[in-house]
Scaffold this active site. Structure first.
Site, PDB file in Angstrom:
ATOM      1  N   LYS A   9       0.821  -1.203   0.000  1.00 47.96           N
ATOM      2  CA  LYS A   9       0.000   0.000   0.000  1.00 47.96           C
ATOM      3  C   LYS A   9       0.865   1.267   0.000  1.00 47.96           C
ATOM      4  CE  LYS A   9      -3.787  -2.246   2.482  1.00 47.96           C
ATOM      5  NZ  LYS A   9      -4.596  -2.203   3.714  1.00 47.96           N
ATOM      6  N   TYR A  49     -12.314  -2.647  -3.792  1.00 49.62           N
ATOM      7  CA  TYR A  49     -12.970  -2.642  -2.479  1.00 49.62           C
ATOM      8  C   TYR A  49     -14.492  -2.728  -2.582  1.00 49.62           C
ATOM      9  CZ  TYR A  49      -8.422  -1.512  -0.550  1.00 49.62           C
ATOM     10  OH  TYR A  49      -7.098  -1.557  -0.172  1.00 49.62           O
ATOM     11  N   ASN A 112      -1.662  -0.223   7.339  1.00 49.20           N
ATOM     12  CA  ASN A 112      -1.112  -1.520   7.715  1.00 49.20           C
ATOM     13  C   ASN A 112      -0.206  -2.148   6.660  1.00 49.20           C
ATOM     14  OD1 ASN A 112      -2.980  -2.434   5.858  1.00 49.20           O
ATOM     15  ND2 ASN A 112      -4.218  -3.557   7.331  1.00 49.20           N
ATOM     16  N   HIS A 115      -1.827  -5.470   1.557  1.00 47.90           N
ATOM     17  CA  HIS A 115      -3.103  -6.151   1.317  1.00 47.90           C
ATOM     18  C   HIS A 115      -2.778  -7.495   0.694  1.00 47.90           C
ATOM     19  CE1 HIS A 115      -7.048  -7.213  -0.255  1.00 47.90           C
ATOM     20  NE2 HIS A 115      -6.396  -7.540  -1.366  1.00 47.90           N
ATOM     21  N   GLU A 126      -8.825 -10.514  -7.813  1.00 46.96           N
ATOM     22  CA  GLU A 126      -7.905  -9.380  -7.659  1.00 46.96           C
ATOM     23  C   GLU A 126      -6.778  -9.426  -8.681  1.00 46.96           C
ATOM     24  OE1 GLU A 126      -8.805  -8.679  -2.926  1.00 46.96           O
ATOM     25  OE2 GLU A 126      -6.993  -9.766  -3.479  1.00 46.96           O
TER      26      GLU A 126
END
Length: 149
Positions: A9, A49, A112, A115, A126
């Site tokens: 990310k 998402y 975080n 992903h 994905e």
């Protein structure tokens, strides 16, 4: 062999953690079959998402993933989806095991670092969002015979 989608990310890219995270997957024996540094546009972010549309964190998450380049990757290996989830650690870094990627580098549930697909079906969806089939490399990795029977 199974494939999984992994995205580093914006916080991972901005903090210079890309190499360290990739090294963990390589050290575990996973095979990198696709990788690109890219900017995620609104349409792709919303597709990625889509299952969270309508939730309070949907819009901030979409905006965040578009805020800086990401590194999109496809890794291959035996049970690689579950293996990657273990390497990443819990979604909330506060709950992630020490030594996991999120336990080592994650600062907040919204920052975080990484992903990863949560199932083989999610991985297929994905991967198709981020890669054309011809962008994935099919090759024999040196030393594969030393990883499992």
């Amino acid at each position: 062999m199974e494939k999984t989608f992994i995205m580093l990310k914006p916080d991972a890219v901005q903090r210079g953690l890309v190499g360290q995270v990739i090294a963990r997957f390589e050290a575990k024996g996973c095979k990198l079959v696709g990788m690109k540094l890219m900017s995620v546009d609104q349409a792709l972010a919303e597709q990625h998402y889509a299952e969270h549309k309508g939730k309070s964190f949907f819009e901030p998450t979409v905006q965040y993933i578009m805020s800086s380049p990401v590194v999109a990757m496809v890794w291959e290996g035996k049970n690689v989806v579950a293996l990657a989830r273990e390497l990443m650690g819990a979604t909330n870094p506060a709950n992630a095991n020490p030594g996991s990627i999120r336990g080592s580098f994650g600062m907040d549930i919204s920052r975080n670092v990484i992903h990863g697909s949560d199932s083989v079906a999610s991985a297929e969806r994905e991967i198709a969002l981020y890669f054309r089939p011809e962008e994935l490399c099919d090759y024999r990795k040196a030393g594969e015979e030393w990883l499992s029977e």
